[in-house]
Write an enzyme that holds these catalytic residues in place. Structure first.
Site, mmCIF file in Angstrom:
data_model
loop_
_atom_site.group_PDB
_atom_site.id
_atom_site.type_symbol
_atom_site.label_atom_id
_atom_site.label_comp_id
_atom_site.label_asym_id
_atom_site.label_seq_id
_atom_site.Cartn_x
_atom_site.Cartn_y
_atom_site.Cartn_z
ATOM 1 N N SER A 70 2.227 -3.950 5.514
ATOM 2 C CA SER A 70 2.552 -5.348 5.222
ATOM 3 C C SER A 70 1.476 -6.176 5.905
ATOM 4 C CB SER A 70 3.914 -5.686 5.841
ATOM 5 O OG SER A 70 4.095 -7.081 5.943
ATOM 6 N N TYR A 119 9.687 -5.279 12.843
ATOM 7 C CA TYR A 119 9.004 -5.134 11.547
ATOM 8 C C TYR A 119 7.491 -5.031 11.780
ATOM 9 C CZ TYR A 119 7.877 -5.978 6.624
ATOM 10 O OH TYR A 119 7.410 -5.851 5.338
HETATM 11 N N1 NAD Z 1 8.254 -8.124 -1.061
HETATM 12 C C1 NAD Z 1 7.346 -8.470 -0.186
HETATM 13 O O1 NAD Z 1 6.912 -9.633 -0.143
HETATM 14 C C2 NAD Z 1 6.780 -7.450 0.792
HETATM 15 C C3 NAD Z 1 5.732 -7.841 1.602
HETATM 16 C C4 NAD Z 1 5.185 -6.921 2.496
HETATM 17 C C5 NAD Z 1 5.689 -5.633 2.563
HETATM 18 N N2 NAD Z 1 6.735 -5.279 1.776
HETATM 19 C C6 NAD Z 1 7.204 -3.905 1.914
HETATM 20 O O2 NAD Z 1 7.298 -3.323 0.640
HETATM 21 C C7 NAD Z 1 8.295 -2.288 0.653
HETATM 22 C C8 NAD Z 1 9.233 -2.522 -0.510
HETATM 23 O O3 NAD Z 1 9.851 -3.779 -0.317
HETATM 24 P P1 NAD Z 1 10.500 -4.651 -1.486
HETATM 25 O O4 NAD Z 1 10.034 -6.030 -1.334
HETATM 26 O O5 NAD Z 1 10.334 -3.945 -2.784
HETATM 27 O O6 NAD Z 1 12.002 -4.645 -0.954
HETATM 28 P P2 NAD Z 1 13.327 -4.179 -1.666
HETATM 29 O O7 NAD Z 1 14.407 -4.373 -0.653
HETATM 30 O O8 NAD Z 1 13.425 -4.805 -3.007
HETATM 31 O O9 NAD Z 1 13.064 -2.611 -1.905
HETATM 32 C C9 NAD Z 1 13.141 -1.667 -0.884
HETATM 33 C C10 NAD Z 1 13.857 -0.437 -1.422
HETATM 34 O O10 NAD Z 1 13.945 0.516 -0.348
HETATM 35 C C11 NAD Z 1 15.253 1.038 -0.352
HETATM 36 N N3 NAD Z 1 15.608 1.496 0.997
HETATM 37 C C12 NAD Z 1 15.894 0.735 2.088
HETATM 38 N N4 NAD Z 1 16.211 1.519 3.131
HETATM 39 C C13 NAD Z 1 16.135 2.805 2.691
HETATM 40 C C14 NAD Z 1 16.364 4.061 3.293
HETATM 41 N N5 NAD Z 1 16.744 4.161 4.568
HETATM 42 N N6 NAD Z 1 16.202 5.178 2.548
HETATM 43 C C15 NAD Z 1 15.831 5.087 1.241
HETATM 44 N N7 NAD Z 1 15.588 3.920 0.615
HETATM 45 C C16 NAD Z 1 15.748 2.791 1.327
HETATM 46 C C17 NAD Z 1 16.159 -0.103 -0.817
HETATM 47 O O11 NAD Z 1 17.384 0.374 -1.291
HETATM 48 C C18 NAD Z 1 15.285 -0.751 -1.884
HETATM 49 O O12 NAD Z 1 15.497 -0.211 -3.166
HETATM 50 C C19 NAD Z 1 8.955 -2.372 2.041
HETATM 51 O O13 NAD Z 1 8.399 -1.365 2.883
HETATM 52 C C20 NAD Z 1 8.584 -3.756 2.526
HETATM 53 O O14 NAD Z 1 8.541 -3.824 3.929
HETATM 54 C C21 NAD Z 1 7.293 -6.159 0.884
#
Ligand code: NAD
Length: 260
Positions: free
Chosen positions: A142, A155
């Site tokens: 991230s 985080y």
């Molecule tokens: N959306 C953003 O702006 C953003 C920015 C930077 C980083 N990220 C990173 O991207 C990744 C995906 O995030 P997103 O935005 O798609 O969020 P999201 O919450 O939509 O998706 C995350 C997925 O991971 C699954 N998950 C959570 N804990 C879990 C576990 N213990 N075991 C298995 N699955 C699990 C959830 O059920 C969900 O489907 C994450 O690592 C997040 O930190 C997202």
């Protein structure tokens, strides 16, 4: 350009989300890992409706449970014989609080999922890739993995760790044809982020989004599809000499010092 992941077996954690579509479009065989069976089933149905030829395996697992990770790797190999690409992506944000006030249990949970989950995934998938003398790993860090973020200490700690582990995997396994990189997304307009703007301004969420985007050089948020394009490249054979990098995909925002 053709289908860059044609015939490749790709494991995606947190796979009940949009990336499966992009990878299915590229001709990959998918193993989607997520917490909930119903969300996985829905993702599978959506992908299958769009790409009837896609092969999609779903495995409900908690990435912070080492035994469950070992199982999802074994099940994937049993079904598809190999693993070419690993999008090590599941993660949570935790709650927002300053360092002295941070709930220690939540801190540990964020570390368990974001750090240990990413580690366990590599622990069990790297040996499969080493046997094949081929693999591509994309870990999700991230901007919080390259910068501090107010109120999000676990985080930020976990995502810096993801970036560090990515460097180690690249150093230790590049010689076996395994290429490992991380992505560092900024604010990407996932349903979760859109929901946050709805909370900020229930009347006019688009206004809240536009205000937030003023800090970004592109004056907009990123889209999941834009992230997917980068991930597909990093999972493909085309990515052969970029190794151990944490690649920001944030419209350039993390380069800024002061207001842009
Ligand atoms: N959306 C953003 O702006 C953003 C920015 C930077 C980083 N990220 C990173 O991207 C990744 C995906 O995030 P997103 O935005 O798609 O969020 P999201 O919450 O939509 O998706 C995350 C997925 O991971 C699954 N998950 C959570 N804990 C879990 C576990 N213990 N075991 C298995 N699955 C699990 C959830 O059920 C969900 O489907 C994450 O690592 C997040 O930190 C997202």
């Amino acid at each position: 350009m053709g289908k860059r992941l044609e015939g490749k077996v790709i494991v995606i954690t947190g796979g009940a989300s949009g990336l499966g579509n992009a990878t299915a479009k590229e001709g990959a065989k998918l193993a989607l890992i997520d917490l909930k069976e119903d969300a996985l089933e829905q993702a599978k149905q959506e992908i299958s409706a769009k790409y009837p030829e896609a092969q999609v395996l779903t495995i409900a697992s908690d990435v912070s449970d080492e035994a469950a990770v070992k199982r999802y790797v074994e099940e994937t190999v049993k079904s598809f014989d190999r693993i070419d690409g690993f999008y090590n992506n599941a993660g949570i944000e935790g709650k927002q609080a300053l360092i002295p006030d941070y709930d220690v249990q939540v801190f540990k949970k964020v570390i368990d999922i974001n750090l240990m989950g990413v580690y366990y995934g590599m622990r069990y998938i790297i040996p499969v890739m080493k046997n094949q003398q081929y693999g591509r790993i994309v870990n999700t860090a991230s901007v919080g993995g390259i910068r501090g973020v107010l109120n999000q200490v676990p985080y930020v700690a976990s995502k810096h760790a993801v970036s560090g582990m990515t460097k180690n995997a690249a150093l230790e396994f590049g010689r076996y044809g395994i290429i490992t990189n991380a992505i560092a997304p900024g604010a990407i307009l996932t349903p979760m982020v859109a929901g946050a703007f709805k909370q900020v301004n229930p009347e006019d969420p688009k206004k809240a989004e536009a205000e937030y985007a003023q800090n970004n050089p592109t004056k907009r948020l990123g889209l999941p599809d834009e992230v997917a394009k980068l991930v597909v490249f990093l999972l493909s054979e085309d990515c052969s000499y970029v190794n151990g990098q944490t690649i920001a995909i944030d419209g350039g925002e993390s380069n800024a010092y002061g207001i842009v």
